[in-house]
Design a protein around this motif. Structure first.
Motif, mmCIF file in Angstrom:
data_model
loop_
_atom_site.group_PDB
_atom_site.id
_atom_site.type_symbol
_atom_site.label_atom_id
_atom_site.label_comp_id
_atom_site.label_asym_id
_atom_site.label_seq_id
_atom_site.Cartn_x
_atom_site.Cartn_y
_atom_site.Cartn_z
ATOM 1 N N THR A 6 6.337 21.745 106.278
ATOM 2 C CA THR A 6 6.423 20.295 106.321
ATOM 3 C C THR A 6 4.925 19.551 106.598
ATOM 4 O OG1 THR A 6 7.147 20.293 108.622
ATOM 5 C CG2 THR A 6 8.758 20.361 107.086
ATOM 6 N N ASN A 7 4.971 18.368 106.045
ATOM 7 C CA ASN A 7 3.772 17.325 106.464
ATOM 8 C C ASN A 7 4.563 16.016 106.624
ATOM 9 O OD1 ASN A 7 1.002 16.473 106.261
ATOM 10 N ND2 ASN A 7 1.579 15.839 104.154
ATOM 11 N N TYR A 8 3.961 15.377 107.651
ATOM 12 C CA TYR A 8 4.460 14.055 107.970
ATOM 13 C C TYR A 8 3.271 13.009 107.943
ATOM 14 C CZ TYR A 8 8.761 15.988 109.466
ATOM 15 O OH TYR A 8 9.888 16.816 109.508
ATOM 16 N N ALA A 9 3.545 11.570 107.674
ATOM 17 C CA ALA A 9 2.748 10.762 108.070
ATOM 18 C C ALA A 9 2.526 10.437 109.273
ATOM 19 C CB ALA A 9 3.231 9.352 107.083
ATOM 20 N N ASP A 10 1.552 9.963 110.064
ATOM 21 C CA ASP A 10 1.364 9.753 111.399
ATOM 22 C C ASP A 10 2.301 8.866 111.844
ATOM 23 O OD1 ASP A 10 -2.235 10.157 111.681
ATOM 24 O OD2 ASP A 10 -0.604 11.620 111.372
ATOM 25 N N SER A 11 2.660 7.931 110.968
ATOM 26 C CA SER A 11 3.364 6.541 111.233
ATOM 27 C C SER A 11 4.783 7.033 111.545
ATOM 28 C CB SER A 11 3.418 5.541 110.345
ATOM 29 O OG SER A 11 3.925 5.933 109.235
ATOM 30 N N VAL A 12 5.384 8.340 111.206
ATOM 31 C CA VAL A 12 6.757 8.676 111.252
ATOM 32 C C VAL A 12 6.811 10.080 112.049
ATOM 33 C CG1 VAL A 12 7.226 7.683 108.992
ATOM 34 C CG2 VAL A 12 6.914 10.049 109.302
ATOM 35 N N LYS A 13 5.884 10.616 112.531
ATOM 36 C CA LYS A 13 5.685 11.804 113.316
ATOM 37 C C LYS A 13 6.550 11.993 114.509
ATOM 38 C CE LYS A 13 1.727 14.211 111.789
ATOM 39 N NZ LYS A 13 0.376 14.568 112.102
ATOM 40 N N GLY A 14 7.584 12.672 114.937
ATOM 41 C CA GLY A 14 8.279 12.507 116.105
ATOM 42 C C GLY A 14 9.531 11.587 115.643
ATOM 43 N N ARG A 15 9.667 10.716 114.717
ATOM 44 C CA ARG A 15 10.937 10.108 114.367
ATOM 45 C C ARG A 15 11.607 10.329 113.446
ATOM 46 N NH1 ARG A 15 10.339 4.966 113.143
ATOM 47 N NH2 ARG A 15 8.325 5.109 112.296
ATOM 48 N N PHE A 16 10.933 10.934 112.344
ATOM 49 C CA PHE A 16 11.494 11.403 110.951
ATOM 50 C C PHE A 16 11.462 13.015 110.853
ATOM 51 C CE2 PHE A 16 10.746 7.239 108.219
ATOM 52 C CZ PHE A 16 11.389 6.641 109.120
ATOM 53 N N THR A 17 12.656 13.491 110.205
ATOM 54 C CA THR A 17 12.578 15.000 109.893
ATOM 55 C C THR A 17 12.871 15.241 108.556
ATOM 56 O OG1 THR A 17 13.089 15.409 112.225
ATOM 57 C CG2 THR A 17 13.380 17.185 110.764
ATOM 58 N N ILE A 18 12.156 15.993 107.709
ATOM 59 C CA ILE A 18 12.297 16.516 106.461
ATOM 60 C C ILE A 18 12.847 17.641 106.448
ATOM 61 C CG2 ILE A 18 10.222 17.207 105.920
ATOM 62 C CD1 ILE A 18 10.504 15.868 103.110
ATOM 63 N N SER A 19 14.025 18.052 105.669
ATOM 64 C CA SER A 19 14.530 19.360 105.465
ATOM 65 C C SER A 19 14.976 19.299 104.347
ATOM 66 C CB SER A 19 15.909 19.499 106.471
ATOM 67 O OG SER A 19 16.710 18.653 106.345
ATOM 68 N N ARG A 20 15.526 20.764 103.855
ATOM 69 C CA ARG A 20 15.451 21.026 102.397
ATOM 70 C C ARG A 20 16.626 22.185 102.509
ATOM 71 N NH1 ARG A 20 10.927 22.173 98.054
ATOM 72 N NH2 ARG A 20 11.918 23.252 96.415
ATOM 73 N N ASP A 21 17.369 22.282 101.406
ATOM 74 C CA ASP A 21 18.432 23.096 101.246
ATOM 75 C C ASP A 21 18.054 23.470 99.882
ATOM 76 O OD1 ASP A 21 20.480 24.641 100.324
ATOM 77 O OD2 ASP A 21 22.012 23.547 101.785
ATOM 78 N N ASN A 22 17.671 24.857 99.701
ATOM 79 C CA ASN A 22 17.077 25.223 98.223
ATOM 80 C C ASN A 22 18.261 25.708 97.496
ATOM 81 O OD1 ASN A 22 14.287 24.817 98.549
ATOM 82 N ND2 ASN A 22 14.379 27.006 99.815
ATOM 83 N N ALA A 23 19.532 26.115 98.288
ATOM 84 C CA ALA A 23 20.578 26.541 97.486
ATOM 85 C C ALA A 23 21.280 25.417 96.744
ATOM 86 C CB ALA A 23 21.493 27.387 98.410
ATOM 87 N N LYS A 24 20.977 24.240 97.295
ATOM 88 C CA LYS A 24 21.678 22.888 96.698
ATOM 89 C C LYS A 24 20.578 22.109 95.998
ATOM 90 C CE LYS A 24 25.539 22.409 100.191
ATOM 91 N NZ LYS A 24 25.868 21.644 101.430
ATOM 92 N N ASN A 25 19.299 22.512 95.916
ATOM 93 C CA ASN A 25 18.034 21.667 95.461
ATOM 94 C C ASN A 25 18.159 20.552 95.943
ATOM 95 O OD1 ASN A 25 17.452 23.977 93.722
ATOM 96 N ND2 ASN A 25 19.310 23.440 92.570
ATOM 97 N N THR A 26 18.377 20.257 97.108
ATOM 98 C CA THR A 26 18.372 18.772 97.807
ATOM 99 C C THR A 26 17.432 18.932 99.100
ATOM 100 O OG1 THR A 26 20.614 18.653 97.224
ATOM 101 C CG2 THR A 26 20.036 17.469 99.089
ATOM 102 N N VAL A 27 16.864 17.686 99.107
ATOM 103 C CA VAL A 27 15.948 17.518 100.122
ATOM 104 C C VAL A 27 16.472 16.228 101.074
ATOM 105 C CG1 VAL A 27 14.381 15.961 99.015
ATOM 106 C CG2 VAL A 27 13.730 17.050 100.953
#
Length: 117
Positions: A57-78
């Motif tokens: 993962t990679n985050y903009a500094d402005s959202v670090k600690g507040r936003f979380t990105i995740s992914r389900d490859n089986a569902k092709n969904t982020v």
């Protein structure tokens, strides 16, 4: 061709949370990283976060600690889990991915996130 369909935007009070989803379909084998960008009125589109197929993962500094990105490859969904939202997070949020072969950028239709009391 890859199609991206977003959902989950809306109006939330400062300090609240929202979860965005983006489902990819079509030529999924042609993509690796998926990400979220946002564009506020009068500002340039900016990267919020991205994630590779192997969950790097990679985050903009402005959202670090507040936003979380995740992914389900089986569902092709982020997903983008947004906590402790601030008025400055107000923007249209766009899902993005890129063709590994020709570098073409695919974009979702955008979903509005408004943080206001």
């Amino acid at each position: 061709q890859v199609q991206l369909v977003e959902s989950g935007g809306g109006l939330v009070q400062p300090g609240g949370s929202l979860r965005l989803s983006c489902a990819a379909s079509g030529s999924i084998f042609r993509i690796n990283a998926m990400g979220w960008y946002r564009q506020a009125p009068g500002k340039q589109r900016e990267l919020v976060a991205d994630i590779t197929r192997t969950h790097i993962t990679n985050y903009a500094d402005s959202v670090k600690g507040r936003f979380t990105i995740s992914r389900d490859n089986a569902k092709n969904t982020v997903y983008l889990q947004m906590n402790s939202l601030k008025p400055e997070d107000t923007a249209v949020y766009y899902c993005n991915t890129r063709d590994r072969g020709n570098g073409y950028d695919y974009w979702g239709q955008g979903t509005q996130v408004t943080v206001s009391s």
